[in-house]
Design a protein around this motif. Structure first.
Motif, PDB file in Angstrom:
ATOM      1  N   GLY A  75       0.832  -1.199   0.000  1.00 26.37           N
ATOM      2  CA  GLY A  75       0.000   0.000   0.000  1.00 26.37           C
ATOM      3  C   GLY A  75       0.860   1.240   0.000  1.00 26.37           C
ATOM      4  N   ARG A  76       1.283   1.652   1.171  1.00 26.96           N
ATOM      5  CA  ARG A  76       1.984   2.922   1.341  1.00 26.96           C
ATOM      6  C   ARG A  76       3.293   2.992   0.553  1.00 26.96           C
ATOM      7  NH1 ARG A  76       6.158   5.148   3.782  1.00 26.96           N
ATOM      8  NH2 ARG A  76       6.000   7.262   4.545  1.00 26.96           N
ATOM      9  N   GLN A  77       4.216   2.068   0.790  1.00 28.55           N
ATOM     10  CA  GLN A  77       5.547   2.166   0.185  1.00 28.55           C
ATOM     11  C   GLN A  77       5.495   2.038  -1.332  1.00 28.55           C
ATOM     12  OE1 GLN A  77       8.134   3.206   1.862  1.00 28.55           O
ATOM     13  NE2 GLN A  77       9.394   3.225   0.031  1.00 28.55           N
ATOM     14  N   ALA A  78       4.650   1.156  -1.837  1.00 29.14           N
ATOM     15  CA  ALA A  78       4.527   1.013  -3.288  1.00 29.14           C
ATOM     16  C   ALA A  78       4.014   2.311  -3.908  1.00 29.14           C
ATOM     17  CB  ALA A  78       3.602  -0.153  -3.631  1.00 29.14           C
ATOM     18  N   LYS A  79       3.077   2.998  -3.220  1.00 26.61           N
ATOM     19  CA  LYS A  79       2.561   4.266  -3.736  1.00 26.61           C
ATOM     20  C   LYS A  79       3.631   5.351  -3.692  1.00 26.61           C
ATOM     21  CE  LYS A  79      -2.253   3.374  -3.053  1.00 26.61           C
ATOM     22  NZ  LYS A  79      -3.259   3.157  -2.075  1.00 26.61           N
ATOM     23  N   VAL A  80       4.444   5.364  -2.641  1.00 23.00           N
ATOM     24  CA  VAL A  80       5.542   6.329  -2.563  1.00 23.00           C
ATOM     25  C   VAL A  80       6.506   6.117  -3.732  1.00 23.00           C
ATOM     26  CG1 VAL A  80       7.594   6.971  -1.223  1.00 23.00           C
ATOM     27  CG2 VAL A  80       5.387   6.727  -0.070  1.00 23.00           C
ATOM     28  N   GLU A  81       6.869   4.868  -3.996  1.00 20.53           N
ATOM     29  CA  GLU A  81       7.775   4.571  -5.106  1.00 20.53           C
ATOM     30  C   GLU A  81       7.147   4.922  -6.455  1.00 20.53           C
ATOM     31  OE1 GLU A  81       9.086   0.522  -4.666  1.00 20.53           O
ATOM     32  OE2 GLU A  81      10.065   0.966  -2.755  1.00 20.53           O
ATOM     33  N   ASP A  82       5.849   4.654  -6.599  1.00 15.57           N
ATOM     34  CA  ASP A  82       5.157   5.014  -7.839  1.00 15.57           C
ATOM     35  C   ASP A  82       5.131   6.531  -8.030  1.00 15.57           C
ATOM     36  OD1 ASP A  82       4.686   2.335  -8.314  1.00 15.57           O
ATOM     37  OD2 ASP A  82       2.576   2.398  -7.708  1.00 15.57           O
ATOM     38  N   GLY A  83       4.912   7.278  -6.935  1.00 15.57           N
ATOM     39  CA  GLY A  83       4.909   8.746  -7.010  1.00 15.57           C
ATOM     40  C   GLY A  83       6.263   9.284  -7.430  1.00 15.57           C
ATOM     41  N   ALA A  84       7.334   8.719  -6.859  1.00 16.36           N
ATOM     42  CA  ALA A  84       8.685   9.150  -7.215  1.00 16.36           C
ATOM     43  C   ALA A  84       8.981   8.840  -8.681  1.00 16.36           C
ATOM     44  CB  ALA A  84       9.712   8.474  -6.308  1.00 16.36           C
ATOM     45  N   ALA A  85       8.586   7.649  -9.124  1.00 15.93           N
ATOM     46  CA  ALA A  85       8.823   7.269 -10.523  1.00 15.93           C
ATOM     47  C   ALA A  85       8.035   8.171 -11.473  1.00 15.93           C
ATOM     48  CB  ALA A  85       8.445   5.806 -10.747  1.00 15.93           C
ATOM     49  N   ALA A  86       6.797   8.516 -11.101  1.00 12.47           N
ATOM     50  CA  ALA A  86       5.982   9.396 -11.941  1.00 12.47           C
ATOM     51  C   ALA A  86       6.606  10.780 -12.047  1.00 12.47           C
ATOM     52  CB  ALA A  86       4.561   9.488 -11.389  1.00 12.47           C
ATOM     53  N   ALA A  87       7.108  11.302 -10.924  1.00  9.28           N
ATOM     54  CA  ALA A  87       7.748  12.621 -10.951  1.00  9.28           C
ATOM     55  C   ALA A  87       8.986  12.601 -11.835  1.00  9.28           C
ATOM     56  CB  ALA A  87       8.106  13.059  -9.533  1.00  9.28           C
ATOM     57  N   ALA A  88       9.787  11.551 -11.731  1.00  8.40           N
ATOM     58  CA  ALA A  88      10.985  11.440 -12.568  1.00  8.40           C
ATOM     59  C   ALA A  88      10.611  11.365 -14.040  1.00  8.40           C
ATOM     60  CB  ALA A  88      11.798  10.216 -12.155  1.00  8.40           C
ATOM     61  N   GLU A  89       9.576  10.593 -14.352  1.00  7.19           N
ATOM     62  CA  GLU A  89       9.143  10.451 -15.745  1.00  7.19           C
ATOM     63  C   GLU A  89       8.612  11.776 -16.298  1.00  7.19           C
ATOM     64  OE1 GLU A  89       5.669   7.956 -17.922  1.00  7.19           O
ATOM     65  OE2 GLU A  89       6.967   6.799 -16.571  1.00  7.19           O
ATOM     66  N   LYS A  90       7.804  12.485 -15.519  1.00  5.24           N
ATOM     67  CA  LYS A  90       7.266  13.775 -15.958  1.00  5.24           C
ATOM     68  C   LYS A  90       8.382  14.791 -16.170  1.00  5.24           C
ATOM     69  CE  LYS A  90       3.008  13.320 -13.344  1.00  5.24           C
ATOM     70  NZ  LYS A  90       2.311  13.795 -12.143  1.00  5.24           N
ATOM     71  N   SER A  91       9.394  14.749 -15.285  1.00  6.63           N
ATOM     72  CA  SER A  91      10.463  15.744 -15.379  1.00  6.63           C
ATOM     73  C   SER A  91      11.280  15.588 -16.651  1.00  6.63           C
ATOM     74  CB  SER A  91      11.375  15.666 -14.155  1.00  6.63           C
ATOM     75  OG  SER A  91      12.210  14.518 -14.198  1.00  6.63           O
ATOM     76  N   ALA A  92      11.321  14.388 -17.200  1.00  2.00           N
ATOM     77  CA  ALA A  92      12.087  14.157 -18.428  1.00  2.00           C
ATOM     78  C   ALA A  92      11.482  14.913 -19.614  1.00  2.00           C
ATOM     79  CB  ALA A  92      12.143  12.666 -18.731  1.00  2.00           C
ATOM     80  N   ASP A  93      10.175  15.195 -19.538  1.00  2.00           N
ATOM     81  CA  ASP A  93       9.491  15.882 -20.632  1.00  2.00           C
ATOM     82  C   ASP A  93       9.333  17.375 -20.387  1.00  2.00           C
ATOM     83  OD1 ASP A  93       9.159  13.423 -21.918  1.00  2.00           O
ATOM     84  OD2 ASP A  93       7.261  13.041 -20.877  1.00  2.00           O
ATOM     85  N   MET A  94       9.910  17.876 -19.304  1.00  2.00           N
ATOM     86  CA  MET A  94       9.746  19.286 -18.954  1.00  2.00           C
ATOM     87  C   MET A  94      11.071  20.016 -19.114  1.00  2.00           C
ATOM     88  SD  MET A  94       7.411  18.772 -15.565  1.00  2.00           S
ATOM     89  CE  MET A  94       6.743  20.423 -15.487  1.00  2.00           C
ATOM     90  N   PRO A  95      11.005  21.341 -19.302  1.00  2.00           N
ATOM     91  CA  PRO A  95      12.255  22.098 -19.362  1.00  2.00           C
ATOM     92  C   PRO A  95      12.957  22.052 -18.005  1.00  2.00           C
ATOM     93  CG  PRO A  95      10.323  23.549 -19.627  1.00  2.00           C
ATOM     94  CD  PRO A  95       9.825  22.164 -19.480  1.00  2.00           C
TER      95      PRO A  95
END
Length: 188
Positions: A75-95
């Motif tokens: 629950g908690r830890q998997a969501k934290v890791e998913d949130g971190a991965a999503a932020a990293a992925e989004k940042s790759a497409d941003m200036p």
């Protein structure tokens, strides 16, 4: 029936202990707790069928603790890791600079510029005032933590590439880096 329950309890407890002790990530640890839950229910059943109230009550508590472990890791830890991965992925497409989850440094592979794996990061030392990474601690060799060597890699020599830490030197150069004792790292 009590023999079957005790064998299921034994097998699941051993398997779950292997999964959680291996520290292979939050999801594997969470699955280990699911298997632990099955095991504690089987131990409860064994206690019920053989008239052992202490075994039953112990495994009522263990079942509750195992269910907490399932929540904690799946629950908690998997969501934290998913949130971190999503932020990293989004940042790759941003200036601007691409982001990398700091928590990933504790398990990132250290690779040479040619892609050869040199070791695995186990920790990173960060300046309290500046917030800057100072150096990485990298484990090399060994099996399950036995016989491994720790080495210091200066952060200025490293960069993140495809989720791994890349350094501009090969295996012989890495082998010449300072060796650290596991319980006494440099303060600077």
């Amino acid at each position: 029936m009590d023999q079957l329950a005790s064998w299921v309890a034994t097998g699941t407890t051993i398997l779950a202990a292997c999964l959680t002790a291996s520290n292979l990530g939050s999801r594997i640890t969470g699955y280990g707790f699911i298997i632990f839950t099955i095991g504690s229910i089987a131990w409860f059943t064994t206690g019920l069928l053989t008239g052992q109230p202490a075994l039953m009550w112990t495994n009522v508590v263990m079942t509750l603790l195992n269910l907490f472990g399932v929540y904690r890791w799946l629950g908690r830890q998997a969501k934290v890791e998913d949130g971190a991965a999503a932020a990293a992925e989004k940042s790759a497409d941003m200036p601007g600079e691409t982001l990398f989850p700091a928590s990933s440094l504790a398990s990132a592979k250290l690779k040479s510029s040619g892609g050869e794996q040199l070791g695995s990061c186990v920790d990173a030392m960060i300046g309290c005032g500046s917030g800057r990474l100072n150096y990485l601690v990298v484990a090399q060799g060994g099996v399950a933590g036995l016989g491994e060597t720790f080495r210091r890699v200066e952060w200025k020599d490293a960069h993140i590439q495809d989720g791994d830490v890349s350094v501009p030197f090969d295996q012989p150069a890495f082998d010449r880096l300072p060796e650290l004792t596991k319980n006494d790292w440099p303060g600077r």
